[in-house]
Design a protein around this motif. Structure first.
Motif, mmCIF file in Angstrom:
data_model
loop_
_atom_site.group_PDB
_atom_site.id
_atom_site.type_symbol
_atom_site.label_atom_id
_atom_site.label_comp_id
_atom_site.label_asym_id
_atom_site.label_seq_id
_atom_site.Cartn_x
_atom_site.Cartn_y
_atom_site.Cartn_z
ATOM 1 N N SER A 80 -28.607 -2.687 18.635
ATOM 2 C CA SER A 80 -29.856 -3.049 17.971
ATOM 3 C C SER A 80 -30.268 -2.050 16.901
ATOM 4 C CB SER A 80 -30.976 -3.180 19.013
ATOM 5 O OG SER A 80 -31.258 -1.900 19.561
ATOM 6 N N GLY A 81 -29.543 -0.958 16.764
ATOM 7 C CA GLY A 81 -29.901 0.060 15.779
ATOM 8 C C GLY A 81 -30.919 1.052 16.290
ATOM 9 N N ASN A 82 -31.286 0.938 17.551
ATOM 10 C CA ASN A 82 -32.252 1.848 18.156
ATOM 11 C C ASN A 82 -31.545 3.157 18.525
ATOM 12 O OD1 ASN A 82 -34.227 3.132 19.628
ATOM 13 N ND2 ASN A 82 -34.772 1.331 20.828
ATOM 14 N N ASP A 83 -31.969 4.244 17.917
ATOM 15 C CA ASP A 83 -31.311 5.528 18.165
ATOM 16 C C ASP A 83 -31.502 6.012 19.600
ATOM 17 O OD1 ASP A 83 -30.335 5.668 15.611
ATOM 18 O OD2 ASP A 83 -32.024 6.857 14.843
ATOM 19 N N LEU A 84 -32.666 5.739 20.175
ATOM 20 C CA LEU A 84 -32.914 6.171 21.555
ATOM 21 C C LEU A 84 -31.984 5.442 22.521
ATOM 22 C CD1 LEU A 84 -34.545 7.855 23.517
ATOM 23 C CD2 LEU A 84 -36.210 6.002 23.627
ATOM 24 N N ALA A 85 -31.772 4.158 22.291
ATOM 25 C CA ALA A 85 -30.875 3.390 23.160
ATOM 26 C C ALA A 85 -29.443 3.895 23.027
ATOM 27 C CB ALA A 85 -30.948 1.909 22.829
ATOM 28 N N ALA A 86 -29.027 4.189 21.812
ATOM 29 C CA ALA A 86 -27.670 4.700 21.603
ATOM 30 C C ALA A 86 -27.500 6.065 22.248
ATOM 31 C CB ALA A 86 -27.362 4.770 20.113
ATOM 32 N N GLU A 87 -28.532 6.890 22.172
ATOM 33 C CA GLU A 87 -28.474 8.221 22.806
ATOM 34 C C GLU A 87 -28.398 8.093 24.320
ATOM 35 O OE1 GLU A 87 -31.475 11.968 23.312
ATOM 36 O OE2 GLU A 87 -31.467 10.939 21.374
ATOM 37 N N ARG A 88 -29.178 7.203 24.886
ATOM 38 C CA ARG A 88 -29.143 6.975 26.335
ATOM 39 C C ARG A 88 -27.792 6.399 26.773
ATOM 40 N NH1 ARG A 88 -32.613 10.239 28.320
ATOM 41 N NH2 ARG A 88 -34.685 9.908 27.514
ATOM 42 N N LEU A 89 -27.228 5.527 25.974
ATOM 43 C CA LEU A 89 -25.931 4.950 26.313
ATOM 44 C C LEU A 89 -24.837 6.023 26.268
ATOM 45 C CD1 LEU A 89 -24.618 2.322 27.145
ATOM 46 C CD2 LEU A 89 -24.162 1.865 24.730
ATOM 47 N N ALA A 90 -24.918 6.921 25.303
ATOM 48 C CA ALA A 90 -23.957 8.030 25.243
ATOM 49 C C ALA A 90 -24.127 8.934 26.460
ATOM 50 C CB ALA A 90 -24.145 8.818 23.961
ATOM 51 N N GLY A 91 -25.369 9.178 26.864
ATOM 52 C CA GLY A 91 -25.610 9.967 28.071
ATOM 53 C C GLY A 91 -25.101 9.274 29.318
ATOM 54 N N ALA A 92 -25.203 7.947 29.324
ATOM 55 C CA ALA A 92 -24.695 7.184 30.465
ATOM 56 C C ALA A 92 -23.185 7.307 30.563
ATOM 57 C CB ALA A 92 -25.097 5.714 30.336
ATOM 58 N N HIS A 93 -22.507 7.254 29.435
ATOM 59 C CA HIS A 93 -21.055 7.396 29.464
ATOM 60 C C HIS A 93 -20.650 8.803 29.904
ATOM 61 C CE1 HIS A 93 -21.180 3.678 27.094
ATOM 62 N NE2 HIS A 93 -20.003 3.458 27.662
ATOM 63 N N GLY A 94 -21.413 9.807 29.481
ATOM 64 C CA GLY A 94 -21.142 11.176 29.931
ATOM 65 C C GLY A 94 -21.312 11.312 31.435
ATOM 66 N N ALA A 95 -22.347 10.683 31.978
ATOM 67 C CA ALA A 95 -22.565 10.712 33.419
ATOM 68 C C ALA A 95 -21.456 9.978 34.168
ATOM 69 C CB ALA A 95 -23.929 10.108 33.763
ATOM 70 N N LEU A 96 -20.954 8.892 33.584
ATOM 71 C CA LEU A 96 -19.867 8.146 34.215
ATOM 72 C C LEU A 96 -18.590 8.985 34.261
ATOM 73 C CD1 LEU A 96 -18.865 5.519 35.466
ATOM 74 C CD2 LEU A 96 -18.332 4.729 33.157
#
Length: 84
Positions: free
Chosen positions: A43-59
């Motif tokens: 969606s172009g939302n930077d906060l969502a992209a940052e959270r998704l990157a953090g989610a992948h790091g946690a995975l």
């Protein structure tokens, strides 16, 4: 005696690593959920992209802890079988 100490250490490492894997699994799920609530990374939302990157790091961290737990459990099991 040394084998028993190594087996106990391997068991302790396996338990702690498994607990950390579970914690990172919850962290991954939480961050993934939050990233989807903000519209996802597309969606172009930077906060969502940052959270998704953090989610992948946690995975990735979860999988690393899980691998360590499995290796420690196998080492502890092998020490138990060799001793018996």
């Amino acid at each position: 005696m040394r084998s028993e100490t190594l087996r106990r250490t391997a068991r302790g490492v396996a338990v702690v690593a498994a607990l950390l894997a579970v914690a990172d699994g919850f962290r991954w799920g939480n961050r993934w959920y939050v990233s989807t609530m903000f519209g996802g990374a597309r969606s172009g939302n930077d906060l969502a992209a940052e959270r998704l990157a953090g989610a992948h790091g946690a995975l990735v961290a979860c999988l690393c802890w899980l691998s360590l737990a499995i290796v420690a459990a196998v080492v502890g099991w092998q020490l138990r079988v060799v001793r018996a």
